[in-house]
Write a protein that holds these residues in place. Structure first.
Motif, PDB file in Angstrom:
ATOM      1  N   GLY A   1      -6.106  -1.303  -1.395  1.00  0.00           N
ATOM      2  CA  GLY A   1      -5.571  -1.156  -0.038  1.00  0.00           C
ATOM      3  C   GLY A   1      -6.204  -2.109   0.956  1.00  0.00           C
TER       4      GLY A   1
ATOM      5  N   PRO B  29      -8.008   1.883   4.443  1.00  0.00           N
ATOM      6  CA  PRO B  29      -8.674   2.900   3.603  1.00  0.00           C
ATOM      7  C   PRO B  29      -9.983   3.378   4.225  1.00  0.00           C
ATOM      8  CG  PRO B  29      -7.902   1.076   2.267  1.00  0.00           C
ATOM      9  CD  PRO B  29      -7.682   0.671   3.692  1.00  0.00           C
TER      10      PRO B  29
ATOM     11  N   ASP C  49      -0.729  -6.424   4.638  1.00  0.00           N
ATOM     12  CA  ASP C  49      -1.270  -5.100   4.342  1.00  0.00           C
ATOM     13  C   ASP C  49      -0.168  -4.059   4.241  1.00  0.00           C
ATOM     14  OD1 ASP C  49      -4.557  -4.889   5.879  1.00  0.00           O
ATOM     15  OD2 ASP C  49      -3.752  -6.130   4.290  1.00  0.00           O
ATOM     16  N   ALA C  50      -0.571  -2.924   3.717  1.00  0.00           N
ATOM     17  CA  ALA C  50       0.391  -1.836   3.566  1.00  0.00           C
ATOM     18  C   ALA C  50       0.877  -1.362   4.937  1.00  0.00           C
ATOM     19  CB  ALA C  50      -0.270  -0.689   2.823  1.00  0.00           C
TER      20      ALA C  50
END
Lengths: 212, 106
Positions: free
Chosen positions: A21, B75, B3-4
């Protein structure tokens, strides 16, 4: 020679992003900032204990032979408040730059990165102006603990701002050459994290040194 | 790199910058109220003002960290990394302040 296929940096970055992530670069930047913050903690801690143990005029003598005028000069919270506002705005222009490249807007990236560099350079210019006037009034690093702690804390931060401006300028040059895209802009995000850290530290320093 | 959380956070960024500007203005108000050079005149008010200023500065720093530095969207391990110096600094600063008060003091 290894039989393993070479791993390209972008492939590794994508793997890390999918698996954890975050990119290896982002983790490394946070690790660096965590250690860098320790330096600020040491300086701010020293400032607090010295100031707390020297009440009133012991901390900033109003009479004596410290300067030509006798006592140590006042800091200017209004001027530095304006400077603080400029640094906060530059953090905003930095997130606008990141937002632009996430949408694939090259022109927006260059524009907002340029505005961030300008904000940082203006902050440094005002800090140099403030130093010049304080030194002209007789406040130096060797002028009492008041001068020593003030210059060490603010100059340590100022060097971070200077580093940030140089770092941002390098990223701007790469952006002008079209290096970053909506899919590949990790470097822009990393310089942004560093710049926001510089802003965050100043928020604390400004309050502690100038407002009380 | 994407990024996510690559979706635009522009409205959030705008709200945060306005909040930071307003909080800075409030800090100035408090600094004027407690008196920059009259700490000895109203020590109790001064201490309350100082605590309010530190609280506001901490809140502003958290906003910058969470929103501008994306810790809110990243995260948790990165937040853990970021908070480590704060965890180490808090007892150090608390001790420094206590020592200052216990000694010649404020």
């Amino acid at each position: 020679m290894s039989n393993l296929a070479p791993i390209d940096a972008l492939g590794q970055t994508k793997y890390s992003l999918k698996r954890f992530g975050y990119t290896p670069g982002k983790f490394a930047m946070w690790l660096f900032l965590a250690s860098d913050a320790m330096g600020f903690v040491g300086l701010i801690g020293a400032y607090i204990i010295l100031r707390a143990s020297m009440p009133g005029e012991l901390w900033r003598p109003l009479v004596g032979d410290w300067t030509e005028a006798g006592g140590l000069p006042h800091l200017d919270p209004i001027l530095t408040g304006i400077n603080t506002f400029i640094l906060i705005i530059s953090s905003f222009t930095m997130v606008l730059a990141l937002d632009a490249i996430q949408k694939g807007k090259q022109a927006g990236l260059k524009l907002w990165l340029g505005a961030t560099i300008l904000g940082g350079a203006t902050f440094l210019g005002i800090q140099v102006y403030e130093y010049y006037h304080l030194m002209h009034a007789g406040l130096h690093v060797g002028s009492h603990l008041y001068g020593a702690t003030f210059f060490v804390c603010t100059a340590f931060h100022g060097m971070h701002v200077l580093s940030g401006v140089i770092y941002l300028s390098c990223i701007w040059i790469a952006a002008a050459r079209g290096k970053y895209t909506a899919e590949n802009h990790s470097a822009v995000e990393l310089v942004g994290i560093f710049w926001h850290f510089v802003d965050l530290v100043w928020i604390i320093l400004f309050t502690i040194i100038y407002l009380f | 790199m994407s990024d996510a959380h690559a979706e635009s956070h522009l409205p959030t960024y705008t709200r945060v910058i306005i909040t930071l500007a307003v909080a800075t203005a409030i800090e100035f108000g408090i600094a004027m109220f407690i008196g920059l050079d009259e700490a000895g005149v109203k020590p109790k008010m001064w201490m309350i003002g100082v605590l309010a200023l530190i609280g506001l500065a901490a809140w502003k720093a958290i906003l910058v960290g969470k929103i501008f530095m994306h810790l809110k969207y990243d995260p948790k391990i990165l937040s853990l990394l970021a908070i480590t110096p704060v965890v180490l600094a808090t007892p150090l600063c608390a001790f420094c302040i206590w020592d200052g008060i216990a000694g010649p003091g404020f």
